[in-house]
Design a protein around this motif. Structure first.
Motif, PDB file in Angstrom:
ATOM      1  N   ASP A  97       0.725  -1.128   0.023  1.00  0.00           N
ATOM      2  CA  ASP A  97       0.222  -0.090  -0.017  1.00  0.00           C
ATOM      3  C   ASP A  97       0.822   1.225  -0.096  1.00  0.00           C
ATOM      4  O   ASP A  97       1.858   1.260   0.652  1.00  0.00           O
ATOM      5  CB  ASP A  97      -1.026  -0.053   1.280  1.00  0.00           C
ATOM      6  CG  ASP A  97      -0.259   0.009   2.399  1.00  0.00           C
ATOM      7  OD1 ASP A  97       0.754  -1.043   2.667  1.00  0.00           O
ATOM      8  OD2 ASP A  97      -0.413   0.898   3.475  1.00  0.00           O
ATOM      9  N   GLU A 100      -1.806   8.211  -1.708  1.00  0.00           N
ATOM     10  CA  GLU A 100      -2.143   9.038  -2.891  1.00  0.00           C
ATOM     11  C   GLU A 100      -0.858   9.887  -3.170  1.00  0.00           C
ATOM     12  O   GLU A 100      -0.447   9.692  -4.711  1.00  0.00           O
ATOM     13  CB  GLU A 100      -3.389   9.956  -2.651  1.00  0.00           C
ATOM     14  CG  GLU A 100      -4.562   9.003  -2.298  1.00  0.00           C
ATOM     15  CD  GLU A 100      -5.526   8.662  -3.390  1.00  0.00           C
ATOM     16  OE1 GLU A 100      -4.851   8.894  -4.672  1.00  0.00           O
ATOM     17  OE2 GLU A 100      -6.488   8.287  -3.162  1.00  0.00           O
ATOM     18  N   TYR A 103       1.913   7.799  -4.686  1.00  0.00           N
ATOM     19  CA  TYR A 103       1.603   7.164  -5.870  1.00  0.00           C
ATOM     20  C   TYR A 103       1.849   8.013  -7.093  1.00  0.00           C
ATOM     21  O   TYR A 103       2.168   7.765  -7.954  1.00  0.00           O
ATOM     22  CB  TYR A 103       0.270   6.691  -5.807  1.00  0.00           C
ATOM     23  CG  TYR A 103      -0.254   5.944  -7.134  1.00  0.00           C
ATOM     24  CD1 TYR A 103       0.369   5.132  -7.906  1.00  0.00           C
ATOM     25  CD2 TYR A 103      -1.639   6.778  -7.704  1.00  0.00           C
ATOM     26  CE1 TYR A 103      -0.194   4.871  -8.986  1.00  0.00           C
ATOM     27  CE2 TYR A 103      -2.027   6.010  -8.959  1.00  0.00           C
ATOM     28  CZ  TYR A 103      -1.473   5.133  -9.639  1.00  0.00           C
ATOM     29  OH  TYR A 103      -2.004   4.662 -10.825  1.00  0.00           O
ATOM     30  N   TYR A 132      -4.716  -0.397  -7.772  1.00  0.00           N
ATOM     31  CA  TYR A 132      -6.514  -0.357  -7.467  1.00  0.00           C
ATOM     32  C   TYR A 132      -6.542   0.367  -6.060  1.00  0.00           C
ATOM     33  O   TYR A 132      -5.344   0.600  -5.310  1.00  0.00           O
ATOM     34  CB  TYR A 132      -7.056  -1.508  -7.446  1.00  0.00           C
ATOM     35  CG  TYR A 132      -6.782  -2.623  -6.572  1.00  0.00           C
ATOM     36  CD1 TYR A 132      -5.671  -3.497  -6.907  1.00  0.00           C
ATOM     37  CD2 TYR A 132      -7.404  -2.734  -5.282  1.00  0.00           C
ATOM     38  CE1 TYR A 132      -5.180  -4.391  -5.977  1.00  0.00           C
ATOM     39  CE2 TYR A 132      -6.739  -3.842  -4.447  1.00  0.00           C
ATOM     40  CZ  TYR A 132      -5.940  -4.495  -4.739  1.00  0.00           C
ATOM     41  OH  TYR A 132      -5.495  -5.690  -3.690  1.00  0.00           O
ATOM     42  N   LYS A 133      -7.485   0.752  -5.844  1.00  0.00           N
ATOM     43  CA  LYS A 133      -7.718   1.589  -4.610  1.00  0.00           C
ATOM     44  C   LYS A 133      -8.492   0.768  -3.681  1.00  0.00           C
ATOM     45  O   LYS A 133      -9.450  -0.152  -4.044  1.00  0.00           O
ATOM     46  CB  LYS A 133      -8.633   2.922  -4.625  1.00  0.00           C
ATOM     47  CG  LYS A 133      -7.301   4.083  -5.185  1.00  0.00           C
ATOM     48  CD  LYS A 133      -8.059   5.450  -5.112  1.00  0.00           C
ATOM     49  CE  LYS A 133      -7.222   6.276  -5.690  1.00  0.00           C
ATOM     50  NZ  LYS A 133      -7.782   7.485  -6.017  1.00  0.00           N
ATOM     51  N   ASP A 135     -10.790   0.770   0.469  1.00  0.00           N
ATOM     52  CA  ASP A 135     -11.169   1.698   1.682  1.00  0.00           C
ATOM     53  C   ASP A 135     -10.627   0.676   2.693  1.00  0.00           C
ATOM     54  O   ASP A 135     -11.151  -0.422   3.040  1.00  0.00           O
ATOM     55  CB  ASP A 135     -12.813   1.452   1.727  1.00  0.00           C
ATOM     56  CG  ASP A 135     -13.226   2.045   2.958  1.00  0.00           C
ATOM     57  OD1 ASP A 135     -12.590   2.292   3.683  1.00  0.00           O
ATOM     58  OD2 ASP A 135     -14.647   1.921   3.151  1.00  0.00           O
ATOM     59  N   ASN A 172      -2.546   2.212   3.563  1.00  0.00           N
ATOM     60  CA  ASN A 172      -2.666   3.495   2.889  1.00  0.00           C
ATOM     61  C   ASN A 172      -3.664   3.157   1.482  1.00  0.00           C
ATOM     62  O   ASN A 172      -4.082   1.888   1.226  1.00  0.00           O
ATOM     63  CB  ASN A 172      -1.407   3.941   1.966  1.00  0.00           C
ATOM     64  CG  ASN A 172      -0.584   4.601   2.899  1.00  0.00           C
ATOM     65  OD1 ASN A 172      -0.556   5.621   3.355  1.00  0.00           O
ATOM     66  ND2 ASN A 172       0.762   4.023   3.265  1.00  0.00           N
ATOM     67  N   PRO A 173      -4.451   3.985   0.691  1.00  0.00           N
ATOM     68  CA  PRO A 173      -5.551   3.465  -0.122  1.00  0.00           C
ATOM     69  C   PRO A 173      -5.136   3.067  -1.216  1.00  0.00           C
ATOM     70  O   PRO A 173      -5.942   2.269  -1.978  1.00  0.00           O
ATOM     71  CB  PRO A 173      -6.320   4.924   0.027  1.00  0.00           C
ATOM     72  CG  PRO A 173      -5.476   6.055   0.096  1.00  0.00           C
ATOM     73  CD  PRO A 173      -4.300   5.459   1.113  1.00  0.00           C
ATOM     74  N   VAL A 174      -3.974   3.142  -1.754  1.00  0.00           N
ATOM     75  CA  VAL A 174      -3.596   2.800  -3.205  1.00  0.00           C
ATOM     76  C   VAL A 174      -2.801   1.459  -2.745  1.00  0.00           C
ATOM     77  O   VAL A 174      -1.781   1.302  -2.240  1.00  0.00           O
ATOM     78  CB  VAL A 174      -2.759   4.022  -3.963  1.00  0.00           C
ATOM     79  CG1 VAL A 174      -2.384   3.428  -5.149  1.00  0.00           C
ATOM     80  CG2 VAL A 174      -3.457   5.094  -4.117  1.00  0.00           C
TER      81      VAL A 174
END
Lengths: 456, 115
Positions: A97, A100, A103, A132-133, A135, A172-174
């Motif tokens: 992860d 943003e 990334y 991909y992302k 939650d 992390n979201p990514v």
């Protein structure tokens, strides 16, 4: 009954994604974009996970057949059914992860190779298959379950007091998905070097040096007290025509919750059990796996089954409240999983009785206590003097240790206690605290040889 | 339901209560290898203790555990002073100071001098 033999690795073949030849590694990393690995932290900055430990466990085959960070379909499959896309069972999301911001700064895409740096040196690569992302709260919740969706074993909703839940929540979201490859083999620091037996090596030692046909695994995140010692000794009476030949202690090494013991004391404490003859070294061996513990009770027990089968164990002992913290799960959740299955987690039958499941044999154990009537350490399912029991409470022992009271031999072996004090003097503290976590995160358990990144 | 605090008696502490009525209240654990005094804590008072110390918890035996060393020491000091196990109110009077002392323990606890 046929004699039990060493099971095959989970998935049929041990993953080995470590490049040992420098010239090959240099060709692989030439011109790659780089990314310095970062810890996962709490909002106050306390480190709770370092992805390098997952990369180590993947590449050296502990998590076979997992080969890297999971693609989105595989993540969903794991969360819904605890299965990989290849059908083999696997309990936890394994994810690389990034934030943003990172990334955007990286500017990488599917098909690229990213060089992962650690302590300023090349460490591993990830061959990007998908980006991909997620939650993170959703991943955290579905990883551990809820009382509504998993009523067989989940007793309370998970929250920020649960260390494993928080690890996933703070991801992390990514997600960058793809296979990892270690390109610069790390050097272990003491005392970790003595206990490093990745699956291929461990299987070789079990077969050729120890000459054990049957081996029972003991999961630990603790310095052993005599209750643990009795669990090991008694669980090992299982086997086939004879008790298990060996007991393989496998400690989980990584960030732990505050109040647990330092990793070094855990390893050397277990080593003292065999060094001083409480279980002789011919029958007892101490090893470790890198993993920032998720404390997921039945879910964690699946990972333990995967790891120890890969290491060559025939059996695995599971105690009450296995790898648990708090009262989120039923105290016998792991034993329910391994005796009847947990349908809401994808197991209509125990994990060793389903297709593409594990081959390791569970040995569910209840608890040990001191019985003043029997005047011995007794097994809860044998001893009829329940009202008189004196339990080996881990927190009671921690209180005794913190007060500087030398525990009696019947509670903790003196040579084991001395390992706690040894590392207490090093860190000025007997348990994991924030300073220990920060220091460990900075220094890690390994060093990396210097390596240039050639231009493309 | 009441909870409990176990105060371990090492040799030094044992000397301080030897010959007093407390001696009869000693609980011998693990084949007599460990001596302790058990202090009963009514539920509303154990809640205060749990609230004061974030790591404190009730273990599976119903004992209050994971409290700071300073708190445990204070419980024994009050026992030794009063020659009684009915000391929890006295300890709670010192709670603010004990919370402060407990915070320092997050950073440093002196190791015992053993060979």
């Amino acid at each position: 009954m046929p004699l039990i033999k060493t099971p095959p690795p989970h998935g049929g073949k041990l993953v080995d994604r470590v490049v040992k030849k420098r010239e090959i590694a240099e060709k692989m990393i030439a011109g790659c974009p780089t990314f310095e690995l970062k810890p996962t932290t709490l909002p106050d900055g306390t480190p709770i996970r370092h992805v390098y430990r997952e990369i180590m466990s993947v590449c050296y085959g502990f998590f076979s057949p997992v080969e890297g960070s999971m693609v989105q379909n595989e993540l969903e499959r794991v969360l819904n059914e605890r299965r990989l896309l290849s059908e083999w069972i696997f309990p936890y999301p394994i994810l690389f992860d990034v934030s943003e911001e990172d990334y955007k700064a990286l500017n990488v895409k599917e098909g690229d190779r990213l060089l992962l740096m650690l302590k300023g040196q090349p460490f591993a690569t990830i061959d990007i298959e998908e980006i991909y992302k997620i939650d993170p709260v959703d991943v955290a919740t579905r990883t551990f379950g809820t009382p509504e969706k998993n009523p067989e074993v989940v007793r309370e909703p998970f929250n920020d007091k649960h260390p494993g839940y928080v690890i996933y929540k703070m991801h992390n979201p990514v997600i960058i998905a793809g296979k990892y490859t270690i390109v610069n083999e790390p050097k272990f620091k003491e005392p970790f070097d003595r206990f490093w037996f990745p699956p291929a090596k461990c299987r070789e030692v079990i077969k050729n040096e120890k000459k054990w046909r049957t081996v029972i695994a003991h999961q630990t995140r603790n310095v052993p007290h005599v209750g643990h010692e009795m669990l090991m000794k008694c669980a090992a009476y299982t086997g086939d025509i004879e008790p298990c030949n060996g007991i393989l202690v496998n400690a989980i090494i990584g960030a732990k919750r505050r109040g647990d013991y330092p990793d070094e004391a855990i390893l050397e404490g277990h080593e003292a059990v065999n060094k001083y003859g409480y279980i002789k070294p011919e029958r007892h061996m101490v090893t470790f796996t890198f993993w920032d513990m998720r404390y997921g009770n039945p879910i964690e027990s699946l990972l333990h089954g995967v790891i120890r089968q890969n290491m060559g164990c025939t059996h695995h002992m599971f105690g009450r409240d296995h790898a648990a913290v708090g009262e989120y799960y039923d105290i016998y959740a792991t034993q329910i999983l391994w005796s009847e299955g947990i349908p809401s987690f994808g197991f209509e039958a125990p994990p060793n009785e389903v297709d593409y499941g594990l081959k390791i044999i569970p040995q569910n154990m209840a608890e040990f206590w001191y019985c003043p009537v029997c005047q011995e350490i007794a097994y809860s399912e044998s001893c009829g003097h329940t009202d008189a029991k004196q339990k080996f409470s881990g927190s009671f022992l921690r209180g005794m240790v913190a007060e500087g009271v030398f525990p009696p031999r019947v509670v903790m072996r003196p040579e084991v206690y001395k390992q706690i004090v040894k590392w207490w003097k090093v860190y000025n503290y007997p348990f994991v605290n924030r300073r220990y976590l920060e220091m460990k995160n900075k220094e890690l358990e390994i060093d990396l040889p210097a390596m240039e990144v050639p231009k493309a | 339901m009441p909870h409990y605090i176990s105060v371990i008696l090492d040799d030094e502490r044992y000397e301080k209560i030897k010959g007093t009525p407390l001696e009869e209240k000693i609980t011998y654990l693990f084949g007599g290898q460990l001596k302790s005094l058990i202090v009963e804590v009514p539920e509303e008072k154990s809640e205060k203790i749990l609230k004061a110390f974030d790591k404190a918890r009730i273990d599976s035996r119903g004992y209050i555990e994971d409290v700071p060393v300073a708190f445990r020491r204070a419980v024994f000091e009050e026992i030794a002073k009063a020659k009684s196990l009915d000391v929890i109110d006295k300890v709670l009077e010192r709670l603010d100071d004990l919370v402060e002392a407990g915070k320092k323990e997050d950073e440093y606890i002196p190791p015992p001098e053993i060979e």
